[in-house]
Design an enzyme around this catalytic site. Structure first.
Site, PDB file in Angstrom:
ATOM      1  N   GLU A 146       1.463   7.170   6.041  1.00  0.00           N
ATOM      2  CA  GLU A 146       2.847   7.258   5.574  1.00  0.00           C
ATOM      3  C   GLU A 146       3.423   8.665   5.752  1.00  0.00           C
ATOM      4  OE1 GLU A 146       4.464   4.684   5.129  1.00  0.00           O
ATOM      5  OE2 GLU A 146       2.870   3.213   4.824  1.00  0.00           O
TER       6      GLU A 146
ATOM      7  N   TRP B 237       2.124   0.737  17.682  1.00  0.00           N
ATOM      8  CA  TRP B 237       2.161  -0.650  18.133  1.00  0.00           C
ATOM      9  C   TRP B 237       3.477  -1.266  17.648  1.00  0.00           C
ATOM     10  CZ3 TRP B 237      -0.061   0.999  13.731  1.00  0.00           C
ATOM     11  CH2 TRP B 237       0.299   0.343  12.543  1.00  0.00           C
TER      12      TRP B 237
ATOM     13  N   THR C 218      -4.080   5.629   3.929  1.00  0.00           N
ATOM     14  CA  THR C 218      -2.735   5.087   3.693  1.00  0.00           C
ATOM     15  C   THR C 218      -1.735   6.233   3.598  1.00  0.00           C
ATOM     16  OG1 THR C 218      -3.558   3.126   2.540  1.00  0.00           O
ATOM     17  CG2 THR C 218      -1.288   3.772   2.102  1.00  0.00           C
TER      18      THR C 218
ATOM     19  N   HIS D 268       4.796   8.962   9.138  1.00  0.00           N
ATOM     20  CA  HIS D 268       6.176   8.468   9.239  1.00  0.00           C
ATOM     21  C   HIS D 268       7.153   9.510   8.708  1.00  0.00           C
ATOM     22  CE1 HIS D 268       5.002   4.620  10.628  1.00  0.00           C
ATOM     23  NE2 HIS D 268       4.591   4.122   9.476  1.00  0.00           N
TER      24      HIS D 268
ATOM     25  N   LEU E 297       0.823  -1.206   0.000  1.00  0.00           N
ATOM     26  CA  LEU E 297       0.000   0.000   0.000  1.00  0.00           C
ATOM     27  C   LEU E 297       0.856   1.253   0.000  1.00  0.00           C
ATOM     28  CD1 LEU E 297      -2.885  -0.931   2.467  1.00  0.00           C
ATOM     29  CD2 LEU E 297      -2.855  -1.045  -0.038  1.00  0.00           C
ATOM     30  N   GLY E 298       2.044   1.185   0.602  1.00  0.00           N
ATOM     31  CA  GLY E 298       2.910   2.358   0.600  1.00  0.00           C
ATOM     32  C   GLY E 298       4.059   2.231   1.574  1.00  0.00           C
TER      33      GLY E 298
END
Length: 229
Positions: free
Chosen positions: A213, A224, A209, A216, A160-161
């Site tokens: 990202e 988690w 998605t 991040h 997904l990425g």
């Protein structure tokens, strides 16, 4: 240590609950975005050459999520509701390319793989690094997002990425192998998981998605697993 972090985090929650105004910053950060649409020469709006509307739908989701304007904010679990915040980060489509020329479609760079001499998709992470290094715009001035047909046999097919982490952040636990560079800094998203319309397919048609990202890219780790948290 993780224990020290938990203590610090708990104190910040109490502090915010007692004095929420103290957590408000004075500046909204506007981040210019360029979306590199990696395509095989399809007509715009067809297949991998996703439409402007699909791209813009994703930017809307990003801004709603990072400004706490998303309609499903009430679904945030109660344990996090006290710390959910307007991050005061706004994503805007870049108006000019690195040479200073005005873009006919703000924030959109369409890359025909045949014209660039790249292999045909789908692409693995390792191969896509070649595309990133050839097409990236100055990461000190733009958030680079690549939308493409990506896959990885090691994880069973479609990805997904993925994203790079910010260089020089000083954040603990971030692998040096994932730090963005002038050749690869940014986010890659599968073209069927980008935005809320067009080629986006359920359940990955909510734009989350890319929100994940970009988190991040801004330095957030998973909530988690990454640190036994």
């Amino acid at each position: 240590s993780l224990e020290d972090y938990d203590i610090w985090h708990h104190e910040k929650i109490i502090e915010k609950q007692n004095n929420p105004e103290s957590f408000k910053t004075q500046q909204v950060y506007n981040i210019p975005v360029v979306v590199h649409v990696i395509n095989s020469g399809e007509a715009v709006g067809t297949g991998r050459n996703i439409s402007n509307a699909q791209i813009n739908s994703q930017i809307t989701v990003l801004n709603n999520d990072f400004r706490k304007l998303n309609s499903d904010i009430t679904s945030v679990p109660s344990v996090w509701s006290a710390v959910a915040a307007d991050c005061e980060i706004n994503f805007c489509m870049a108006l000019k390319n690195p040479s200073g020329a005005t873009l006919s479609s703000p924030g959109i760079d369409r890359v025909n793989v045949s014209s660039w001499g790249f292999n045909s998709p789908p692409y693995t992470i390792s191969y896509f690094d070649n595309i990133k290094s050839s097409t990236i715009w100055d990461p000190n001035k733009y958030l680079n997002i690549w939308v493409a047909d990506v896959s990885d046999p090691s994880v069973g097919g479609t990805l997904l990425g993925w994203a790079t982490f910010p260089p020089g952040s000083g954040l603990s636990g971030i692998s040096s192998g994932n730090i963005g560079t002038l050749n690869d800094d940014g986010v890659v998203i599968y073209y069927k998981a980008f935005g809320t319309t067009g080629t986006a397919i359920s359940p990955n048609n909510k734009g989350r998605t890319t929100t994940h990202e970009v988190g991040h890219w801004l330095g957030l780790r998973h909530t988690w697993g990454d640190d036994n948290g």
